[in-house]
Enzyme design. Sequence first.
Site, PDB file in Angstrom:
ATOM      1  N   HIS A   1      63.353   8.737  49.932  1.00  0.00           N
ATOM      2  CA  HIS A   1      64.340   8.379  50.950  1.00  0.00           C
ATOM      3  C   HIS A   1      64.600   9.517  51.928  1.00  0.00           C
ATOM      4  CE1 HIS A   1      66.407  10.453  47.740  1.00  0.00           C
ATOM      5  NE2 HIS A   1      67.414  10.687  48.533  1.00  0.00           N
ATOM      6  N   CYS A   2      63.895  10.641  51.800  1.00  0.00           N
ATOM      7  CA  CYS A   2      64.193  11.791  52.666  1.00  0.00           C
ATOM      8  C   CYS A   2      63.013  12.170  53.558  1.00  0.00           C
ATOM      9  CB  CYS A   2      64.618  12.994  51.819  1.00  0.00           C
ATOM     10  SG  CYS A   2      66.286  12.869  51.159  1.00  0.00           S
ATOM     11  N   ILE A   3      62.012  12.809  52.972  1.00  0.00           N
ATOM     12  CA  ILE A   3      60.962  13.425  53.783  1.00  0.00           C
ATOM     13  C   ILE A   3      60.133  12.396  54.533  1.00  0.00           C
ATOM     14  CG2 ILE A   3      59.041  15.054  53.749  1.00  0.00           C
ATOM     15  CD1 ILE A   3      60.145  16.132  51.142  1.00  0.00           C
TER      16      ILE A   3
ATOM     17  N   ILE B   1      61.224   9.770  55.861  1.00  0.00           N
ATOM     18  CA  ILE B   1      62.066   9.055  56.829  1.00  0.00           C
ATOM     19  C   ILE B   1      62.801   9.994  57.774  1.00  0.00           C
ATOM     20  CG2 ILE B   1      64.119   7.585  57.035  1.00  0.00           C
ATOM     21  CD1 ILE B   1      63.240   6.181  54.469  1.00  0.00           C
ATOM     22  N   ASP B   2      63.500  10.962  57.210  1.00  0.00           N
ATOM     23  CA  ASP B   2      64.458  11.757  57.974  1.00  0.00           C
ATOM     24  C   ASP B   2      63.895  12.456  59.205  1.00  0.00           C
ATOM     25  OD1 ASP B   2      66.133  10.933  55.998  1.00  0.00           O
ATOM     26  OD2 ASP B   2      66.185  12.849  54.946  1.00  0.00           O
TER      27      ASP B   2
END
Length: 453
Positions: free
Chosen positions: A282-284, A286-287
Amino acid sequence: MSADTGASPAEAMAAAFERRAADRELVIGVIGLGYVGLPLAEGFVGRGFRVLAYDPDAAKIDSIRAGRTYIRHISDERVSAMVGGGLLDATTDADRLAEADALLMCVPTPLNVHREPDLSYVEACARTIAERLRPGQLVVLESTTYPGTSEELIRPILEGSGLKAGIDFAIAYSPEREDPGNIQFGATSIPKVVGADTEAERRMACAVYAPLTTVVPVSDLKTAEAVKLTENIFRLVNIALVNELKVVFESMGIDIWEVVDAAKTKPFGYMPFYPGPGLGGHCIAIDPFYLTWKARAHGEQTRFIELAGDVVTAMPKRVVEHVAEALSTARAKAVNGARILVVGLAYKKNVDDMRESPSLHVIRMLRERGASVDYYDPHIPVAADTPEHPEAAGMVSIAWSPEALAAYDCAVICTDHDAVDYAALAAALPLVVDTRNATARLDGAFAEKIWKA
């Protein structure tokens, strides 16, 4: 000015808030009880604060109240301890948010189908708070987002209540830094970056987090939002780089894993990153593209980020090409008609989270080429339904046994869970394609069966 102290209303609000924080009198409201919110609630309970844990998902609330976990790396015992101590109150009743002094927003910030920020969860959460906002409260967004979100989206929604930010209530931003499955670092050992646009609001936010862990204050909301993006973009770019090096070195007959292991012995100027089948979570995954989107609004380009995204997006296809080559060379067999087992559905080792997992891309591409594909993951017994990969919904992890493994032509290791017996895997199957170097420590007897990808 306050009649008794000569302080402004904002200063008086901050001073009262700081006193109550120091005395553990504040009620901490945690909104969203997923991978970020639940450990955060646990951290505050452990520091002696009363916590109001809110989530509209009744199943999560029922689990918490019963002392049962729904996140693999957070045990039943930890959840039971939170509830049993009498400091945690879990609820689906949004009206109770008015009871909390600090409201910490821990909601998803995904991308839409056009790889643009989807702030629908943040917006809905802010509106839920605004309907119940009262003077003296602190509202903090913890979700990763683009610089300007708190100022441009959240503040106007909250001020729709008739209260004024910085005077009647406070807004801050403190990005989550959770690393699911990492037992070395948690909510009480990872420093918290805290940003707010006024000194009074910043003092209030620091007062909340200081009892929890080390606080790193920054000058404003946008700077704090930029910190989190910078952290994840750093990882994206370096993971993309090592994957590109893998491709280049592979053509030269050089093992990237041996290269990285040797390079990391340098005590300065180098940090190891490792290749794999692609990016997930959910981080790398997407962010960084939140900044890409926001940069376009300012007439700027993010060429490094977009190039890094292109590199890692291409990795699942390369894995499938390696599988085809391995099957053809070692087994004289085509992908079409082959029985293939994907080992690991989670996006990283030792977690039960399959969001954005590269394993899903590998499964889809192998099936498109005519393979019969199953998966094994000790932490994900049934594949969840995801909008991007409906074809994987309902897949069930195979039962692990030598007989079941022997039915496959090839295994593809996409996630290097510690709970997998890689020696048994290599012994049972005629061919193993390893994208994570998980088989590096196996006996040399299996060398002819293992292909690195």
